[in-house]
Design an enzyme around this catalytic site. Structure first.
Site, PDB file in Angstrom:
ATOM      1  N   HIS A  32       0.831  -1.192   0.000  1.00 42.85           N
ATOM      2  CA  HIS A  32       0.000   0.000   0.000  1.00 42.85           C
ATOM      3  C   HIS A  32       0.875   1.255   0.000  1.00 42.85           C
ATOM      4  O   HIS A  32       1.612   1.501   0.953  1.00 42.85           O
ATOM      5  CB  HIS A  32      -0.909  -0.022   1.229  1.00 42.85           C
ATOM      6  N   HIS A  73      -0.951  10.915  -2.971  1.00 40.78           N
ATOM      7  CA  HIS A  73      -2.270  10.608  -2.418  1.00 40.78           C
ATOM      8  C   HIS A  73      -3.108  11.846  -2.113  1.00 40.78           C
ATOM      9  O   HIS A  73      -4.245  11.968  -2.565  1.00 40.78           O
ATOM     10  CB  HIS A  73      -2.130   9.779  -1.133  1.00 40.78           C
TER      11      HIS A  73
END
Length: 282
Positions: A32, A73
């Site tokens: 991740h 992100h």
């Protein structure tokens, strides 16, 4: 509707069938954001994940003011980087000195080139990233290397429209072979209507997706339950769960039969998967 029906009748895309874990029926481990909180979404983090045994990398993409697709992100630079303000308000040149954990920002095209064997799970974080990603995949002939996801189903549909505009090149893989995952609306439909026996109907006629990627729970609502996993897999939808860092929870999910686990703890996942004889997965 017709597109969803057509896609439900074809074989699964190469991303979900051609990798070593998929060929052997193994669950897949996803790093991740590179599974490195300090250096998230940087090339150094992704390279370290591959060296640790990961074959699948989860990442996020956004666009700059001049249209560069950057692996990042947040909407703003402040939380993890040395920059300030919204990423989309800066050109790529203006971001040249911005670092995350001492590492420079990374363009998606650079990641494709740097790690040609890795499978990339790409989360679209803004609308402009959808056509930008489609264009880069065309330039690199990388249709089989990505799975495209977004919390917003509208971004996934925008990506599909951008793929359609590219046509169908006469190659082994083309735009129609790009794998996608359902967003919030698709997952909500599966969670709410699945217990009524409608998972298969949703898969065949309503959802233009190849797999589902879900949290263990959303607020007070359990999502990745044994029944949810069973219904999705019976309908031909692999289930990937995020973000799981505790070994006991990983073990429970694997016992349920999930097809993939995303983690920030590369060491923990490697230990759990090693005990099961399914590591490394490069």
């Amino acid at each position: 509707m017709q597109r969803a029906v057509e896609r439900s009748r074809r074989t699964p895309p190469p991303y979900l069938t051609d990798s070593l874990p998929a060929r052997n029926g193994w669950p897949v481990g996803f790093a991740h954001r590179g599974a490195d909180v300090r250096r998230e979404n940087t090339l150094a983090a992704f390279e370290a994940a591959v060296d640790a045994g990961f074959g699948h990398l989860e990442l996020d993409v956004r666009t700059t003011a001049d249209g560069e697709l950057v692996v990042f992100h947040d909407d703003t630079l402040d939380r993890v980087s040395t920059g300030r303000g919204r990423l989309r308000d800066h050109t790529w040149e203006q971001l040249a000195d911005v670092t995350v954990g001492g590492e420079p920002l990374l363009r998606f095209a650079e990641l494709l080139t740097a790690l040609p064997e890795a499978r990339l799970n790409v989360d679209l974080k803004d609308r402009a990233s959808a056509p930008a990603l489609a264009r880069i995949l065309a330039e690199h002939d990388a249709w089989d290397r990505v799975l495209v996801a977004s919390f917003h189903d509208s971004r996934r549909r925008l990506f599909r429209r951008a793929l359609a505009d590219l046509g169908h090149p006469d190659r082994a893989y083309g735009p129609e072979q790009v794998a996608t995952s359902g967003g919030a609306a698709a997952i909500a439909a599966l969670v709410l209507l699945g217990p009524l026996g409608l998972t298969g109907w949703l898969r065949r006629y309503a959802l233009d997706v190849d797999c589902v990627q879900v949290p263990v729970r959303h607020g007070l609502v359990p999502v990745a339950t044994a029944d949810f996993v069973r219904r999705c897999r019976a309908a031909g939808l692999p289930v990937h769960v995020w973000v799981v860092d505790e070994p006991d929870q990983m073990e429970r999910l694997l016992e349920m039969g999930v097809d993939g686990i995303m983690t920030d703890r590369a060491d923990v996942l490697a230990e759990v998967f090693t005990r099961r004889g399914i590591w490394p997965q490069r």
